[in-house]
Design a protein around this motif. Structure first.
Motif, PDB file in Angstrom:
ATOM      1  N   LEU A 243       0.275  -0.997  -0.249  1.00  0.00           N
ATOM      2  CA  LEU A 243       0.084   0.113   0.173  1.00  0.00           C
ATOM      3  C   LEU A 243       0.599   1.073  -0.160  1.00  0.00           C
ATOM      4  N   TYR A 244       2.084   1.251   1.028  1.00  0.00           N
ATOM      5  CA  TYR A 244       2.502   2.244   0.979  1.00  0.00           C
ATOM      6  C   TYR A 244       3.291   2.631  -0.616  1.00  0.00           C
ATOM      7  N   ILE A 245       3.924   1.314  -1.691  1.00  0.00           N
ATOM      8  CA  ILE A 245       4.176   1.696  -2.711  1.00  0.00           C
ATOM      9  C   ILE A 245       3.557   2.136  -3.282  1.00  0.00           C
ATOM     10  N   PHE A 246       2.317   1.626  -3.853  1.00  0.00           N
ATOM     11  CA  PHE A 246       1.044   2.587  -4.282  1.00  0.00           C
ATOM     12  C   PHE A 246       1.307   3.838  -4.200  1.00  0.00           C
ATOM     13  N   PHE A 247       0.851   3.917  -3.299  1.00  0.00           N
ATOM     14  CA  PHE A 247       0.766   5.604  -2.987  1.00  0.00           C
ATOM     15  C   PHE A 247       1.615   6.506  -3.428  1.00  0.00           C
ATOM     16  N   ILE A 248       3.151   6.301  -3.231  1.00  0.00           N
ATOM     17  CA  ILE A 248       4.002   6.540  -3.754  1.00  0.00           C
ATOM     18  C   ILE A 248       3.525   6.924  -5.126  1.00  0.00           C
ATOM     19  N   CYS A 291      -1.230   8.277   4.817  1.00  0.00           N
ATOM     20  CA  CYS A 291       0.046   8.169   5.567  1.00  0.00           C
ATOM     21  C   CYS A 291      -0.321   7.828   6.911  1.00  0.00           C
ATOM     22  N   TYR A 292      -1.417   8.455   7.666  1.00  0.00           N
ATOM     23  CA  TYR A 292      -1.385   7.971   9.011  1.00  0.00           C
ATOM     24  C   TYR A 292      -2.560   6.826   8.940  1.00  0.00           C
ATOM     25  N   PHE A 293      -3.005   6.213   8.571  1.00  0.00           N
ATOM     26  CA  PHE A 293      -3.921   4.843   8.323  1.00  0.00           C
ATOM     27  C   PHE A 293      -2.799   3.886   8.461  1.00  0.00           C
ATOM     28  N   LEU A 294      -1.203   3.901   7.015  1.00  0.00           N
ATOM     29  CA  LEU A 294      -0.935   3.284   6.766  1.00  0.00           C
ATOM     30  C   LEU A 294      -0.183   2.936   7.319  1.00  0.00           C
TER      31      LEU A 294
END
Length: 781
Positions: A243-248, A291-294
């Protein structure tokens, strides 16, 4: 009777407490009862809290700024004073002015400001600059990040045998905190020290940017590991990582092209549409929530990534900075620093064993960051003092560290005792580092002592090096008119360096663009018209004039550093600065730029060569017939500056197209005093007397004057006769020739005579060049 309602609210450290549900608005002072004060309402209480915080912060800043204490320190000190360490010890103070049930409003407002601050710092950062840096900066940046992380891992493993299990997370997170030194902190420190445009400042910004990007790259696997450990499953960590990579990727692939589309559809010279600004503002807040919920624990990390995706500079980047800079940097971010200080309680520090360990960790962490930068700097043969200064700058701590600490405190990762100790460390570092940098690196003394960089020291047949500064196209044309009569010949050519000064908007790092190198930078397109003017002039006088063009993009308060450093590096003899006032064809003043005036004053104080301020009135229509010759006059009263002005005029007079008149003004009552200055003046005028008898285009005469008004009369009588009048800036203040003239000077930096000639009352097309000879050590004693 008002109903007594309660609601479960989070406390300042996520403690759940029962608090009375307070109404939002007050019914007014006339409707209050004895038991119902105005402080029982949320908005009036919030307004009172903000007033108390801002009044105390500004008062402390006014008191401590004379000791060069930064705003960051005063903001944290304000919070400590209002917190449980000082005023919080007064019974009823906290419950009355900063009640728990109202604190969440202050907390939310402060965090919103910090989110905007981090987003704007991302907007100002230019990731592409990393590819243009050299091996020295890359080596220093990588070493200053990796060495602290490596030493932190060793230190954390070693300390496991000396601390109990419950204290290990706190120690590990503090060690992790000591390995970072964020770019926003470095940029703010350089701005406070006013050395952003210096050589040290440029290296520090480039190194800090590399470190920031490396830290962002390392944050992903560290976040994966942390979530896996807390969730007890690598599946949880893996999902978070995806999810983090998908966000970026979403920001890079979708939002970045959208930002470019906005720029493409914004007409040149027009502001960005407000609706786009609104959508981006919403995206900033949404990215913080995502970002907080990740599970990153850093609510500001998403806005930073989003800011990096915004193209740097105008129109979009500068529009965002213009809209949010004052609100964020001036109001809300200082509020966040104060709020963090209010959570600090030094009175609860009691565990001496943990206190000793924390002190050791903080000391080792700071030294490791310093060494990680210091050793690579020495390896690249940087001078010892500069290497020490750079290492201190990159070891600074400030707003980002406080935000991370406060996030750890609210998530129960950090105890209140540890939070107080690390806050004290940040506070001490924020006080000591600027003092040490000021002691080691005094930019104002960089060029003092270098001599023989003026026209008077140059021989008549030597290459004349002139440095021209321009803000607009009119300045370029006026400078070329002056260069035209400077007598460029094949035996004595002109070497001209041109610097176009542009205000830094929407970026944090200043730029210095060398157009001879063909650098493909979008910001350089704004200089194209000015560069074309000088290119045409160079081609017209091929072999006689050589032009090298530069563009400096920086904040106005630092532009003088670009001018002085480039003039120093290029061995210039004279810097030509445009006057801050402009006139139209009717003689009416249309521009009065105080920023340009401030730049001129700072250059005059620091310049490594002679300086001339060019007052351009060529646009004014002349009533008398135009002469085919350029009529130049020098008003000579004596002194270093007048001798420098005379040396420049003598070079002009070598051209048959220039008619030179040298007018010496002397007092009626001659004291007969003979000193070294008088001898030098006499020797310089001997040659002019000789030339006036041998050449038809040189004339010398003397006038006796009894007082200042008599001098003013003679000066004003010359305005209709000459095209250019050259005068020196400084003269003897006790000279009767100038008595009373400086008392009414509107622009005193031009000197008594220059101020008369630059007066708005002058309606003739006479231009003026006010010359100041290079400052050297013996002049400053």
């Amino acid at each position: 009777m008002e109903e007594d309602r309660t609601k479960v609210l989070p406390g300042p450290d996520n403690d759940v407490c029962a608090a009375q549900l307070l109404p939002l608005h007050s019914p007014g002072v006339w409707n209050l009862t004895n038991s119902n004060t105005i402080l029982r309402y949320l908005l009036p209480t919030l307004h009172l809290q903000l007033a108390i915080i801002f009044i105390l912060t500004q008062s402390l800043h006014m008191l401590l700024r004379r000791f060069h204490v930064s705003r960051t320190v005063t903001e944290i000190l304000t919070g400590i004073i209002l917190g449980p360490t000082f005023l919080g010890q007064i019974p009823g103070f906290t419950a009355t002015f900063f009640p728990i049930e109202n604190t969440f409003l202050l907390d939310s407002l402060a965090k919103t400001g910090f989110v905007l601050f981090v987003f704007l710092m991302g907007v100002k950062m230019e990731p592409s600059m990393v590819m243009r840096t050299g091996k020295k900066v890359w080596t220093t940046g990588c070493a200053s990040v990796l060495l602290p992380i490596f030493m932190g891992m060793i230190f954390a493993t070693w300390m496991e045998d000396y601390i109990n299990f419950t204290a290990r997370p706190t120690i590990n997170y503090i060690i992790l905190l000591q390995t970072i030194s964020p770019f926003p902190v470095i940029a703010c420190l350089l701005n406070d020290l006013k050395i952003t445009n210096s050589e040290i400042g440029r290296v520090a910004l480039a190194t800090g940017l590399i470190r920031e990007l490396i830290s962002l790259a390392l944050h992903t696997p560290l976040n994966y590991t942390r979530v896996s450990a807390q969730g007890g499953s690598f599946m949880t960590g893996g999902l978070t990582l995806l999810l983090y990579i998908f966000f970026i990727i979403t920001i890079v692939i979708i939002l970045r092209p959208m930002f470019l589309w906005i720029i493409k559809h914004t007409p040149e010279g027009k502001p960005v549409d407000t609706i786009y600004i609104g959508f981006i503002s919403s995206g900033v807040l949404l990215s913080s929530i995502i970002c907080y919920f990740l599970g990153t624990q850093m609510f500001h990390f998403g806005p930073l990534i989003l800011g990096l995706a915004v193209p740097v500079g105008p129109p979009l980047g500068s529009a965002l900075v213009d809209r949010f800079e004052t609100l964020s940097t001036g109001i809300l971010t200082p509020l966040y620093m104060t709020f963090c200080g209010m959570r600090t309680n030094f009175l609860i520090i009691q565990n001496l064993r943990i206190l000793s360990m924390l002190r050791t960790i903080l000391l080792v962490g700071t030294l490791t960051k310093f060494i990680g930068c210091f050793i690579p700097s020495l390896m690249w043969k940087m001078p010892l003092k500069d290497a020490t200064t750079l290492s201190l700058i990159l070891s600074a701590q400030g707003v980002v560290e406080m935000a991370v600490l406060h996030s750890y405190l609210q998530n129960k990762t950090l105890s209140e005792e540890a939070f107080a100790m690390v806050t004290l460390s940040v506070l001490i570092t924020a006080v000591i580092v600027p003092y040490l940098v000021r002691f080691l690196y005094d930019y104002s003394k960089t060029y003092i002592g270098y001599q023989k960089r003026n026209i008077q020291r140059s021989t008549d047949n030597a290459e004349l090096r002139i440095f021209v500064c321009v803000h607009r196209q009119d300045d370029a044309i006026a400078a070329i008119k002056l260069l035209d009569i400077s007598n460029p010949t094949r035996e004595s050519p002109l070497l001209v360096h041109v610097l176009h000064l542009m205000e830094l908007k929407g970026r944090a790092t200043p730029l210095l663009i060398n157009h001879k190198l063909g650098q493909k930078i979008s910001a350089a397109s704004h200089s194209r018209k000015i560069i074309d003017v000088f290119d045409y002039y160079e081609n017209k006088l091929a072999g006689l004039v050589s032009v090298h063009a530069f563009t400096a993009i920086s904040m106005p308060k630092f532009m003088h550093q670009d001018i002085c450093s480039l003039a120093f590096d290029k061995l210039m003899s004279l810097v030509i600065l445009p006057f801050h006032r402009k006139w139209n064809s009717q003689g009416k003043m249309i521009v009065d730029n105080n920023i340009s005036r401030s730049i001129n004053l700072q250059v005059m104080e620091l310049a490594p060569c002679s300086v001339g301020i060019l007052v351009d009135r060529r646009k004014i229509q002349r009533t008398a017939p135009v002469s085919p010759l350029s009529r130049v006059a020098v008003l000579f009263l004596g002194g270093d500056d007048d001798r420098e002005a005379l040396a420049y005029a003598k070079r002009m007079a070598q051209s048959p197209a220039v008619h030179l008149t040298v007018l010496r003004l002397a007092a009626v009552e001659n004291t007969g005093e003979e000193n070294w200055e008088t001898i030098l003046d006499t020797e310089n005028l001997k040659d002019i007397r000789l030339q006036s008898s041998l050449r038809g285009n040189v004339m010398y005469r003397e006038e006796k004057v009894s007082d200042g008004p008599g001098t003013a009369t003679i000066v004003h009588s010359m305005e209709e006769i000459y095209d250019l009048i050259i005068v020196g800036r400084h003269h003897r203040s006790d000279s009767p020739v100038l008595s009373g003239l400086l008392e009414w000077a509107e622009v005193p930096e031009l000197g008594a005579i220059g101020n008369l000639l630059a007066s708005p009352d002058v309606s003739q097309p006479v231009s003026v060049l006010v010359v100041q000879q290079q400052y050297t050590k013996y002049k400053l004693k």
